[in-house]
Enzyme design. Structure first.
Site, short mmCIF file in Angstrom:
data_model
loop_
_atom_site.label_atom_id
_atom_site.label_comp_id
_atom_site.label_asym_id
_atom_site.label_seq_id
_atom_site.Cartn_x
_atom_site.Cartn_y
_atom_site.Cartn_z
N GLU A 282 -13.58 -0.35 5.62
CA GLU A 282 -12.94 -0.57 6.93
C GLU A 282 -13.74 0.06 8.06
O GLU A 282 -13.59 -0.34 9.20
CB GLU A 282 -11.49 -0.06 6.92
CG GLU A 282 -11.36 1.45 6.80
CD GLU A 282 -9.92 1.93 6.76
OE1 GLU A 282 -9.10 1.26 6.10
OE2 GLU A 282 -9.62 2.97 7.36
N ARG B 120 0.89 -1.18 0.00
CA ARG B 120 0.00 0.00 0.00
C ARG B 120 0.92 1.22 0.00
O ARG B 120 1.65 1.45 0.97
CB ARG B 120 -0.87 -0.02 1.25
CG ARG B 120 -1.72 1.22 1.53
CD ARG B 120 -2.13 1.13 2.99
NE ARG B 120 -3.17 2.03 3.42
CZ ARG B 120 -2.94 3.15 4.11
NH1 ARG B 120 -1.70 3.55 4.35
NH2 ARG B 120 -3.95 3.87 4.56
N ARG C 276 -13.67 -4.33 2.82
CA ARG C 276 -12.59 -4.22 3.80
C ARG C 276 -13.06 -4.32 5.26
O ARG C 276 -12.33 -3.96 6.18
CB ARG C 276 -11.84 -2.90 3.59
CG ARG C 276 -11.31 -2.72 2.19
CD ARG C 276 -9.85 -2.39 2.19
NE ARG C 276 -9.11 -3.29 3.03
CZ ARG C 276 -8.18 -2.93 3.91
NH1 ARG C 276 -7.88 -1.67 4.08
NH2 ARG C 276 -7.54 -3.82 4.62
N GLU D 171 -4.46 -7.37 5.05
CA GLU D 171 -3.53 -6.29 5.43
C GLU D 171 -2.77 -6.72 6.68
O GLU D 171 -3.36 -7.22 7.64
CB GLU D 171 -4.34 -5.02 5.72
CG GLU D 171 -3.49 -3.82 6.09
CD GLU D 171 -4.35 -2.58 6.35
OE1 GLU D 171 -5.54 -2.72 6.68
OE2 GLU D 171 -3.82 -1.46 6.21
N TYR E 7 -2.67 11.89 6.02
CA TYR E 7 -3.21 10.71 6.70
C TYR E 7 -2.18 9.64 7.08
O TYR E 7 -2.11 8.59 6.50
CB TYR E 7 -4.40 10.07 5.97
CG TYR E 7 -4.33 9.88 4.47
CD1 TYR E 7 -4.61 10.93 3.61
CD2 TYR E 7 -4.02 8.65 3.93
CE1 TYR E 7 -4.58 10.76 2.25
CE2 TYR E 7 -3.99 8.46 2.57
CZ TYR E 7 -4.25 9.52 1.73
OH TYR E 7 -4.22 9.35 0.40
N TRP F 168 -11.28 12.94 7.45
CA TRP F 168 -9.93 12.44 7.72
C TRP F 168 -9.72 11.09 7.10
O TRP F 168 -10.33 10.26 6.82
CB TRP F 168 -9.62 12.33 9.22
CG TRP F 168 -8.20 11.90 9.37
CD1 TRP F 168 -7.08 12.66 9.17
CD2 TRP F 168 -7.74 10.58 9.67
NE1 TRP F 168 -5.95 11.89 9.31
CE2 TRP F 168 -6.34 10.61 9.62
CE3 TRP F 168 -8.39 9.37 9.95
CZ2 TRP F 168 -5.56 9.50 9.85
CZ3 TRP F 168 -7.62 8.27 10.19
CH2 TRP F 168 -6.20 8.32 10.15
N GLU G 92 -8.56 2.46 -2.61
CA GLU G 92 -9.40 2.25 -1.43
C GLU G 92 -10.06 3.54 -0.95
O GLU G 92 -9.44 4.61 -0.99
CB GLU G 92 -8.51 1.68 -0.30
CG GLU G 92 -9.25 1.45 1.00
CD GLU G 92 -8.32 0.99 2.11
OE1 GLU G 92 -7.17 0.62 1.84
OE2 GLU G 92 -8.77 1.01 3.28
N ASP H 122 -4.66 4.11 -0.76
CA ASP H 122 -5.81 4.44 0.08
C ASP H 122 -6.06 5.95 -0.01
O ASP H 122 -5.18 6.74 0.36
CB ASP H 122 -5.45 4.03 1.52
CG ASP H 122 -6.65 4.02 2.46
OD1 ASP H 122 -7.66 4.67 2.11
OD2 ASP H 122 -6.56 3.39 3.52
N HIS I 14 -8.55 7.43 1.58
CA HIS I 14 -9.04 7.80 2.91
C HIS I 14 -10.19 8.80 2.86
O HIS I 14 -10.18 9.82 3.57
CB HIS I 14 -7.89 8.33 3.78
CG HIS I 14 -7.72 7.56 5.05
ND1 HIS I 14 -8.05 8.08 6.26
CD2 HIS I 14 -7.28 6.31 5.27
CE1 HIS I 14 -7.80 7.18 7.19
NE2 HIS I 14 -7.35 6.09 6.62
#
Ligand code: KDG
Ligand code: MG
Length: 402
Positions: free
Chosen positions: A262, A147, A283, A339, A159, A402, A236, A210, A212
């Site tokens: 996630e 990643r 995820r 992960e 992040y 965030w 992601e 990612d 985010h």
């Protein structure tokens, strides 16, 4: 067998973790991970006040009924605090079942579907040069899926990309630190990052990235298109997950594989994404997804649409959650990738695992239950430290995701 007591242990061997130990009248106990990064004590207290009293006297083998009791019986459904608490209980009960029957949990879920699990880890740097160096270092160690995150020129922090080597965005303190974001700078930079990575390392490496939750649907579509020819394993969390229709716009604009979930807690958070085939990887992870019991159902639904499961496995969840993921990943047919970020060295004072972890790969162990132990005396040496995830603002100080 009856549940007689449940301990809630909050410790901080490098970072905060909430662990439960479910004790039975036969001396067998089960472990669960109830960690919710930056909100640890909310889950601990919720467990102590509301969940644990309801468990006393129940048969720990009744995983389905206990799950339904805790989820539907409460009237107030869903939510990360609630579902993390339920998730911890559920994984602890599967641990007990496995130990009582003398089998690893994956043998109770459907047995082994594969010999080992592919994993990816994090490669990150504050700038392009340090990110490329880190990728080279990890590749030399044997990782083949990374990643890749990099500081964006002109932005201070992005992040979790920090000056130290590990991804650890939570910061100790009485309130969150603030970061600054600029989507335009990010969108300009990110194709240059992946162009440089492919130029230096070729096409073999599996690359993940990612976002985010930072982009609008249209910005995400643009980034997906611009990254398409770098052949990513996935992109992601491009947009905030609440607006699931956004994924349709992104999907219709780019063939880049999409991962999400996630921060999802129930199958309902991804139901429409799955049945409309708007993503490629889910995820959700065992702790935050309410446990092994509901996650098996999510995996079954996803499998009908060739969507794969790729459990969130950050270092802000304990090795107990990782162990639960390993059993789940070992048994489901539609496993994508796991992960694995690694942990600070002191973690092994408190948690001992039986799985064999090497760069890019985890081999599940056949230890009965989840195959993880916790040393409560060692845990007491690492008291809780109040920490928060950062808050994110645009350059003009408008609050952003965030
Ligand atoms: O607590 C938040 C982290 O777990 C998250 O930022 C990590 O996005 C993450 C990932 O994909 O591991
Ligand atoms: Mg993520």
């Amino acid at each position: 067998m009856k549940i007689i007591d449940v301990d809630v242990i909050v410790c901080s061997p490098g970072r905060n973790f909430v662990t439960i130990k479910v004790r039975t009248d036969e001396g067998i106990f089960g472990l669960g991970d109830a960690t919710l990064n930056g909100r640890e004590l909310a889950v601990a207290e919720y467990l102590r006040q509301y969940i644990i009293p309801c468990l006393i006297g129940k048969d720990p083998f009744d995983t389905e009924d206990i799950w339904q009791y805790l989820y539907r019986g409460v009237y107030w459904r869903k939510g990360p605090v609630n579902m993390t608490a339920i998730g911890a209980v559920d994984m602890a009960l599967w641990d007990i079942k496995g130990k009582a029957l003398g089998v690893p949990v994956y043998n109770l879920l459907g047995g082994r579907s594969r010999a080992y699990l592919d994993t990816y880890t994090h490669a990150q740097g504050t700038d392009l040069t340090s990110t490329l160096e880190e990728i080279g270092r990890l590749q030399d160690l044997g990782y083949s899926a990374l990643r890749v995150q990099c500081g964006v020129p002109g932005l201070d922090k992005v992040y979790g990309v920090s000056s130290h080597d590990k991804y650890e965005p939570a910061r100790e303190g009485e309130r969150p630190v603030e970061e600054v974001w600029d989507s335009h700078k990010y969108i300009q930079f990110i194709p240059k990052l992946f162009e440089a990575v492919r130029l230096e390392f070729g096409i073999e490496l599996r690359l993940l990235h990612d976002v985010h939750h930072r982009l609008t649907p249209n910005e995400a579509a643009l980034v997906g298109k611009r990254l398409e020819h770098f052949d990513l394993f996935w992109l992601e969390d491009t947009t905030p997950a609440e607006n699931q229709d956004a994924l349709r716009l992104i999907r219709n604009s780019t063939s880049v594989p999409l991962a999400i979930g996630e921060i999802f807690n129930t199958v309902y958070d991804c139901q429409s994404l799955i049945i409309n085939q708007l993503v490629d990887y889910i995820r959700m992870t065992i702790a935050h997804g309410g446990g092994i019991t509901p996650m098996m159902k999510v995996a079954s639904l996803a499998s009908l649409y060739q969507i794969k499961m790729a459990c969130h496995g950050p270092s802000d969840l304990s090795p107990i959650n990782l162990a639960a993921c390993i059993h789940f990943d070992t048994t489901i047919n539609n496993f994508g990738i796991q992960e694995y970020m690694g942990y600070p060295a002191m973690i092994s004072d408190v948690f001992q695992i039986s799985h064999n972890i090497t760069p890019g790969r985890i081999e599940p162990s056949d230890t009965p239950g989840l195959g993880v132990e916790v040393d409560l005396d060692a845990a007491r040496k690492y008291p809780y430290k109040k920490s928060f995830l950062p808050v994110n603002r645009l350059v003009d100080r408008t609050l952003h995701n965030w």
